[in-house]
Design a protein around this motif. Sequence first.
Motif, PDB file in Angstrom:
ATOM      1  N   VAL A  42      68.220  49.440  79.629  1.00 43.64           N
ATOM      2  CA  VAL A  42      67.369  47.943  79.090  1.00 43.64           C
ATOM      3  C   VAL A  42      68.343  47.024  78.117  1.00 43.64           C
ATOM      4  CG1 VAL A  42      65.869  46.986  77.795  1.00 43.64           C
ATOM      5  CG2 VAL A  42      65.068  48.825  79.065  1.00 43.64           C
ATOM      6  N   GLU A  43      68.474  45.408  78.284  1.00 43.19           N
ATOM      7  CA  GLU A  43      69.670  44.658  77.345  1.00 43.19           C
ATOM      8  C   GLU A  43      68.781  43.909  77.446  1.00 43.19           C
ATOM      9  OE1 GLU A  43      74.162  43.813  76.816  1.00 43.19           O
ATOM     10  OE2 GLU A  43      74.057  45.945  78.399  1.00 43.19           O
ATOM     11  N   ASP A  44      68.968  43.290  76.104  1.00 43.13           N
ATOM     12  CA  ASP A  44      68.395  41.345  75.967  1.00 43.13           C
ATOM     13  C   ASP A  44      67.301  41.398  76.267  1.00 43.13           C
ATOM     14  OD1 ASP A  44      70.695  41.281  73.616  1.00 43.13           O
ATOM     15  OD2 ASP A  44      72.054  40.555  75.894  1.00 43.13           O
ATOM     16  N   GLY A  45      66.307  42.393  76.359  1.00 42.51           N
ATOM     17  CA  GLY A  45      64.882  41.823  77.454  1.00 42.51           C
ATOM     18  C   GLY A  45      64.848  41.699  78.580  1.00 42.51           C
ATOM     19  N   SER A  46      65.560  42.552  79.085  1.00 39.76           N
ATOM     20  CA  SER A  46      65.943  42.756  80.877  1.00 39.76           C
ATOM     21  C   SER A  46      66.052  44.492  81.125  1.00 39.76           C
ATOM     22  CB  SER A  46      67.118  42.309  81.055  1.00 39.76           C
ATOM     23  OG  SER A  46      66.945  40.821  81.430  1.00 39.76           O
ATOM     24  N   LEU A  47      65.626  44.883  82.093  1.00 41.54           N
ATOM     25  CA  LEU A  47      65.965  45.768  82.701  1.00 41.54           C
ATOM     26  C   LEU A  47      67.241  45.867  84.164  1.00 41.54           C
ATOM     27  CD1 LEU A  47      65.129  48.875  83.849  1.00 41.54           C
ATOM     28  CD2 LEU A  47      63.684  47.573  85.794  1.00 41.54           C
ATOM     29  N   ILE A  48      68.098  46.178  83.861  1.00 39.74           N
ATOM     30  CA  ILE A  48      69.038  46.648  84.469  1.00 39.74           C
ATOM     31  C   ILE A  48      69.143  47.787  85.209  1.00 39.74           C
ATOM     32  CG2 ILE A  48      71.752  46.000  84.348  1.00 39.74           C
ATOM     33  CD1 ILE A  48      71.328  44.803  81.990  1.00 39.74           C
ATOM     34  N   THR A  65      56.789  49.268  76.021  1.00 37.50           N
ATOM     35  CA  THR A  65      57.635  50.455  74.458  1.00 37.50           C
ATOM     36  C   THR A  65      58.703  51.500  75.562  1.00 37.50           C
ATOM     37  OG1 THR A  65      55.323  51.429  74.451  1.00 37.50           O
ATOM     38  CG2 THR A  65      56.783  52.706  73.412  1.00 37.50           C
ATOM     39  N   LEU A  66      59.772  50.887  74.582  1.00 41.16           N
ATOM     40  CA  LEU A  66      61.220  50.935  74.893  1.00 41.16           C
ATOM     41  C   LEU A  66      61.587  52.159  75.298  1.00 41.16           C
ATOM     42  CD1 LEU A  66      63.779  49.667  75.585  1.00 41.16           C
ATOM     43  CD2 LEU A  66      64.522  50.002  72.798  1.00 41.16           C
ATOM     44  N   GLY A  67      60.955  53.471  73.935  1.00 41.28           N
ATOM     45  CA  GLY A  67      60.969  54.817  74.256  1.00 41.28           C
ATOM     46  C   GLY A  67      60.211  55.390  75.272  1.00 41.28           C
ATOM     47  N   HIS A  68      59.678  54.526  75.958  1.00 42.94           N
ATOM     48  CA  HIS A  68      58.822  55.038  77.044  1.00 42.94           C
ATOM     49  C   HIS A  68      58.644  54.485  78.175  1.00 42.94           C
ATOM     50  CE1 HIS A  68      56.144  55.824  73.480  1.00 42.94           C
ATOM     51  NE2 HIS A  68      55.854  57.785  73.802  1.00 42.94           N
ATOM     52  N   ILE A  69      60.416  54.513  78.522  1.00 43.35           N
ATOM     53  CA  ILE A  69      60.556  54.533  79.786  1.00 43.35           C
ATOM     54  C   ILE A  69      61.333  55.416  80.627  1.00 43.35           C
ATOM     55  CG2 ILE A  69      62.672  52.862  81.446  1.00 43.35           C
ATOM     56  CD1 ILE A  69      62.350  50.869  79.314  1.00 43.35           C
ATOM     57  N   LYS A  70      61.214  56.321  81.919  1.00 48.85           N
ATOM     58  CA  LYS A  70      61.480  56.981  82.506  1.00 48.85           C
ATOM     59  C   LYS A  70      61.946  56.156  84.212  1.00 48.85           C
ATOM     60  CE  LYS A  70      58.155  59.601  80.070  1.00 48.85           C
ATOM     61  NZ  LYS A  70      57.180  60.285  80.400  1.00 48.85           N
ATOM     62  N   ALA A  71      63.048  57.177  84.400  1.00 43.86           N
ATOM     63  CA  ALA A  71      63.312  57.027  86.368  1.00 43.86           C
ATOM     64  C   ALA A  71      63.867  58.130  86.432  1.00 43.86           C
ATOM     65  CB  ALA A  71      65.284  56.048  86.006  1.00 43.86           C
ATOM     66  N   ASN A  72      63.339  58.312  87.853  1.00 41.09           N
ATOM     67  CA  ASN A  72      64.200  59.870  88.520  1.00 41.09           C
ATOM     68  C   ASN A  72      64.206  58.842  90.086  1.00 41.09           C
ATOM     69  OD1 ASN A  72      61.574  59.373  90.370  1.00 41.09           O
ATOM     70  ND2 ASN A  72      60.618  60.936  89.327  1.00 41.09           N
ATOM     71  N   LYS A  83      53.518  49.895  78.518  1.00 42.84           N
ATOM     72  CA  LYS A  83      53.359  48.871  77.978  1.00 42.84           C
ATOM     73  C   LYS A  83      52.602  48.689  76.411  1.00 42.84           C
ATOM     74  CE  LYS A  83      50.773  46.197  82.025  1.00 42.84           C
ATOM     75  NZ  LYS A  83      49.446  45.630  82.036  1.00 42.84           N
ATOM     76  N   ASN A  84      53.299  48.254  75.794  1.00 40.00           N
ATOM     77  CA  ASN A  84      53.175  47.638  74.485  1.00 40.00           C
ATOM     78  C   ASN A  84      54.485  46.810  73.438  1.00 40.00           C
ATOM     79  OD1 ASN A  84      52.620  48.184  71.721  1.00 40.00           O
ATOM     80  ND2 ASN A  84      52.893  50.426  71.449  1.00 40.00           N
ATOM     81  N   ASN A  85      55.218  47.565  72.799  1.00 42.04           N
ATOM     82  CA  ASN A  85      56.307  45.672  72.219  1.00 42.04           C
ATOM     83  C   ASN A  85      57.292  46.739  72.904  1.00 42.04           C
ATOM     84  OD1 ASN A  85      54.277  44.421  71.244  1.00 42.04           O
ATOM     85  ND2 ASN A  85      54.585  46.548  69.207  1.00 42.04           N
ATOM     86  N   LEU A  86      58.251  45.281  72.781  1.00 41.70           N
ATOM     87  CA  LEU A  86      59.508  46.000  73.024  1.00 41.70           C
ATOM     88  C   LEU A  86      60.901  44.655  71.634  1.00 41.70           C
ATOM     89  CD1 LEU A  86      61.857  46.287  74.575  1.00 41.70           C
ATOM     90  CD2 LEU A  86      62.051  44.205  75.897  1.00 41.70           C
ATOM     91  N   ASP A  87      61.438  45.809  71.707  1.00 44.49           N
ATOM     92  CA  ASP A  87      62.730  44.911  70.381  1.00 44.49           C
ATOM     93  C   ASP A  87      63.215  44.853  71.209  1.00 44.49           C
ATOM     94  OD1 ASP A  87      64.329  43.736  68.513  1.00 44.49           O
ATOM     95  OD2 ASP A  87      64.666  45.515  67.869  1.00 44.49           O
ATOM     96  N   LYS A  88      63.476  42.638  71.765  1.00 46.65           N
ATOM     97  CA  LYS A  88      64.726  42.384  72.877  1.00 46.65           C
ATOM     98  C   LYS A  88      66.510  42.554  72.279  1.00 46.65           C
ATOM     99  CE  LYS A  88      61.393  39.747  74.168  1.00 46.65           C
ATOM    100  NZ  LYS A  88      60.871  38.171  75.554  1.00 46.65           N
ATOM    101  N   LYS A  89      66.537  42.669  71.142  1.00 48.88           N
ATOM    102  CA  LYS A  89      67.897  42.488  71.012  1.00 48.88           C
ATOM    103  C   LYS A  89      68.732  44.733  71.297  1.00 48.88           C
ATOM    104  CE  LYS A  89      67.586  38.721  67.705  1.00 48.88           C
ATOM    105  NZ  LYS A  89      69.238  38.373  68.545  1.00 48.88           N
ATOM    106  N   GLU A  90      67.501  45.547  71.319  1.00 51.69           N
ATOM    107  CA  GLU A  90      67.674  46.436  71.251  1.00 51.69           C
ATOM    108  C   GLU A  90      68.305  47.048  72.653  1.00 51.69           C
ATOM    109  OE1 GLU A  90      65.853  50.923  70.359  1.00 51.69           O
ATOM    110  OE2 GLU A  90      64.387  49.539  70.212  1.00 51.69           O
ATOM    111  N   VAL A  91      69.750  48.283  72.724  1.00 52.37           N
ATOM    112  CA  VAL A  91      69.937  48.532  73.722  1.00 52.37           C
ATOM    113  C   VAL A  91      70.090  49.599  73.916  1.00 52.37           C
ATOM    114  CG1 VAL A  91      72.198  48.734  75.300  1.00 52.37           C
ATOM    115  CG2 VAL A  91      71.967  46.764  74.054  1.00 52.37           C
ATOM    116  N   LYS A  92      68.744  50.154  75.231  1.00 51.18           N
ATOM    117  CA  LYS A  92      68.814  51.666  75.402  1.00 51.18           C
ATOM    118  C   LYS A  92      69.073  51.494  77.051  1.00 51.18           C
ATOM    119  CE  LYS A  92      65.403  55.362  75.441  1.00 51.18           C
ATOM    120  NZ  LYS A  92      65.345  56.380  75.044  1.00 51.18           N
TER     121      LYS A  92
END
Length: 140
Positions: free
Chosen positions: A64-70, A107-114, A126-135
């Motif tokens: 997740v970067e600048d509010g986008s899922l890549i 919620t940025l901290g609650h993204i899971k992938a398999n 769903k919740n809030n996202l800080d769009k400047k954060e990179v994860k």
Amino acid sequence: MKTLEKTNPSQSLESLIEDFWKNDDLVNQSVKSEPTVNIIDKNGVYKVTVSAPGFKKKDFKVAVEDGSLIISAETSAEKKEEKENYVRKEFSASSFARSFRLPDNITLGHIKANYKGGLLNITINKNNLDKKEVKEIKIR
């Protein structure tokens, strides 16, 4: 029963090869630039499913970067076979990148992938996202 076709002896090798590749359904089907994606909004979660057979879990990068899922992946394979009078070397490479604008309510901290059975599944609560954060998201 196949019918015989009269061939043109003056037809060039290049045009024969071009006809072969142009009419080969298997080759034409395999040249696909990006995988299909389904996105479902259900019960407080976004579910993203990417159909990407032929890849391994390690080939993917999900971030997740600048509010986008890549979502991106890259793979390559090489096979070399040597026998008595010939050498054959085949290789393949495949890659793609997709990005999706995320809504503000995750919620940025609650993204899971398999990744299993050719499908990459990503769940985003769903919740809030800080769009400047990179994860970067680990794939299980």
